[in-house]
Design an enzyme around this catalytic site. Structure first.
Site, PDB file in Angstrom:
ATOM      1  N   ILE A 225      -6.254  -9.512 -11.704  1.00 44.27           N
ATOM      2  CA  ILE A 225      -6.952  -9.097 -13.306  1.00 44.27           C
ATOM      3  C   ILE A 225      -8.429  -9.239 -13.479  1.00 44.27           C
ATOM      4  CG2 ILE A 225      -6.766  -9.779 -15.971  1.00 44.27           C
ATOM      5  CD1 ILE A 225      -4.023  -8.774 -14.743  1.00 44.27           C
ATOM      6  N   LEU A 226      -8.670  -7.886 -13.179  1.00 45.11           N
ATOM      7  CA  LEU A 226     -10.508  -7.382 -13.654  1.00 45.11           C
ATOM      8  C   LEU A 226     -11.306  -7.910 -14.909  1.00 45.11           C
ATOM      9  CD1 LEU A 226      -9.894  -4.432 -11.319  1.00 45.11           C
ATOM     10  CD2 LEU A 226     -10.570  -6.090 -10.411  1.00 45.11           C
TER      11      LEU A 226
ATOM     12  N   GLY B 286       0.566  -1.229  -0.075  1.00 39.97           N
ATOM     13  CA  GLY B 286       0.075   0.185  -0.069  1.00 39.97           C
ATOM     14  C   GLY B 286       0.961   0.551  -0.025  1.00 39.97           C
ATOM     15  N   THR B 287       1.942   1.258  -0.406  1.00 41.48           N
ATOM     16  CA  THR B 287       2.823   2.782  -0.695  1.00 41.48           C
ATOM     17  C   THR B 287       2.004   3.919  -1.424  1.00 41.48           C
ATOM     18  OG1 THR B 287       4.582   1.369  -1.970  1.00 41.48           O
ATOM     19  CG2 THR B 287       5.404   1.206  -0.198  1.00 41.48           C
ATOM     20  N   ASN B 288       1.692   2.920  -2.542  1.00 39.53           N
ATOM     21  CA  ASN B 288       0.903   3.611  -3.682  1.00 39.53           C
ATOM     22  C   ASN B 288      -0.434   4.933  -2.534  1.00 39.53           C
ATOM     23  OD1 ASN B 288       2.031   3.837  -6.342  1.00 39.53           O
ATOM     24  ND2 ASN B 288       2.082   1.915  -5.892  1.00 39.53           N
TER      25      ASN B 288
ATOM     26  N   HIS C 271       1.421   1.257 -13.096  1.00 42.43           N
ATOM     27  CA  HIS C 271       2.107   0.038 -13.580  1.00 42.43           C
ATOM     28  C   HIS C 271       3.639   1.205 -13.395  1.00 42.43           C
ATOM     29  CE1 HIS C 271       3.009  -2.970 -15.700  1.00 42.43           C
ATOM     30  NE2 HIS C 271       4.094  -3.050 -16.532  1.00 42.43           N
TER      31      HIS C 271
ATOM     32  N   MET D 139      -3.538  -6.927  -7.400  1.00 43.90           N
ATOM     33  CA  MET D 139      -2.579  -8.026  -7.909  1.00 43.90           C
ATOM     34  C   MET D 139      -3.888  -8.615  -8.871  1.00 43.90           C
ATOM     35  SD  MET D 139       0.300  -7.606  -8.272  1.00 43.90           S
ATOM     36  CE  MET D 139       1.711  -5.871  -7.714  1.00 43.90           C
TER      37      MET D 139
ATOM     38  N   ASN E 177      -5.212   3.014 -13.094  1.00 43.75           N
ATOM     39  CA  ASN E 177      -4.206   2.504 -12.600  1.00 43.75           C
ATOM     40  C   ASN E 177      -2.505   2.933 -12.604  1.00 43.75           C
ATOM     41  OD1 ASN E 177      -3.088  -0.689 -11.802  1.00 43.75           O
ATOM     42  ND2 ASN E 177      -2.357  -0.806 -13.710  1.00 43.75           N
TER      43      ASN E 177
HETATM   44  C1  GRF Z   1       4.283  -1.519  -6.675  1.00 46.05           C
HETATM   45  O1  GRF Z   1       5.276  -3.117  -7.939  1.00 46.05           O
HETATM   46  C2  GRF Z   1       3.716  -0.929  -7.693  1.00 46.05           C
HETATM   47  O2  GRF Z   1       4.738  -0.321  -8.679  1.00 46.05           O
HETATM   48  C3  GRF Z   1       2.675  -1.579  -8.138  1.00 46.05           C
HETATM   49  O3  GRF Z   1       2.831  -2.681  -7.362  1.00 46.05           O
HETATM   50  C4  GRF Z   1       2.923  -3.124  -6.382  1.00 46.05           C
HETATM   51  C5  GRF Z   1       3.112  -2.895  -5.025  1.00 46.05           C
HETATM   52  O4  GRF Z   1       2.400  -1.468  -5.061  1.00 46.05           O
HETATM   53  N1  GRF Z   1       2.002  -1.045  -8.705  1.00 46.05           N
HETATM   54  P1  GRF Z   1       2.006  -1.170  -3.627  1.00 46.05           P
HETATM   55  O5  GRF Z   1       3.492  -0.603  -2.820  1.00 46.05           O
HETATM   56  O6  GRF Z   1       1.053  -1.778  -2.783  1.00 46.05           O
HETATM   57  O7  GRF Z   1       1.298   0.197  -3.206  1.00 46.05           O
END
Ligand code: GRF
Length: 208
Positions: free
Chosen positions: A94-95, A13-15, A111, A92, A109
């Protein structure tokens, strides 16, 4: 009326955190994160949502016998929450088409490569950076795109590049792209969408 945003997650979840922090800085104009939905019950992203006071839901892929069944469950939950924008952030699963049909040009999304490079089925997470390093590219980066029926094939909203350095490992490159590209682009794209500043014209997206 602020647009209602849902963020779909599967892992760290960093994004999502980048979106939460941007919202906290008042950088998500015209929208508000109303829900986080995770495909996995123990995704740390759910902890991040809780710490930010955002309702978290689990739509566990393991509870469904197909991507389609899971997609239908997600669509139902998102409609119930009156969501206007769906953001896939490290999601993760695929929808299937039902999601795109329910939210046409309203799913973003992120990428971790410069699409059309290093994308498509099986190209996610660290695999993306392994392929970029194996190919010997001098630049890589991240792309925010609208989700269409084709995996990683929807109209591109924003891209940002970084240099690939001689001794990069996949992990080092991934971190650089997350910090310098993903965590900047996603909040920007979400804010533009919520301001109705993204106009899809065929394959291209015009930013008003
Ligand atoms: C990362 O590799 C990001 O590039 C991709 O999903 C992976 C984990 O992202 N979108 P997050 O830290 O769970 O947001």
């Amino acid at each position: 009326m602020a647009k209602r945003i849902a963020v779909l997650v599967s892992g760290g979840g960093t994004n999502l955190q980048a979106l939460i922090d941007a919202q906290g800085r008042g950088e998500i104009t015209g929208g508000r994160i109303e829900a986080v939905l995770s495909s996995s019950p123990d995704a740390y992203a759910l902890e991040r949502a809780k710490n930010a006071g955002i309702p978290g839901y689990v739509v566990n892929r393991a509870d469904y016998d197909s991507n389609k069944a899971m997609t239908l469950a997600l669509v139902e939950q998102l409609k119930e929450l009156r969501i206007d924008l769906v953001v896939l952030a490290g999601f993760m699963t695929i929808l299937t088409d039902e999601m795109v049909d329910a939210f046409p040009n309203a799913i973003l999304n992120i990428h971790p490569a410069l699409i059309p490079s290093f994308c498509g089925p099986g190209c996610y997470g660290l695999h993306v950076h392994e392929k970029a390093l194996a190919y010997g590219v001098k630049l890589s980066g991240a792309t925010v795109h609208f989700v269409s029926a084709e995996c990683d094939g929807g109209p591109i909203v924003l891209q940002k590049a970084v240099e690939v350095l001689p001794d990069d490992t996949p992990e080092v490159l991934q971190r650089r792209i997350m910090e310098q590209c993903e965590w900047k682009l996603l909040p920007q794209a979400v804010s533009l969408f919520c301001q109705d500043r993204l106009r899809v014209e065929g394959r291209t997206v015009r930013i008003l």
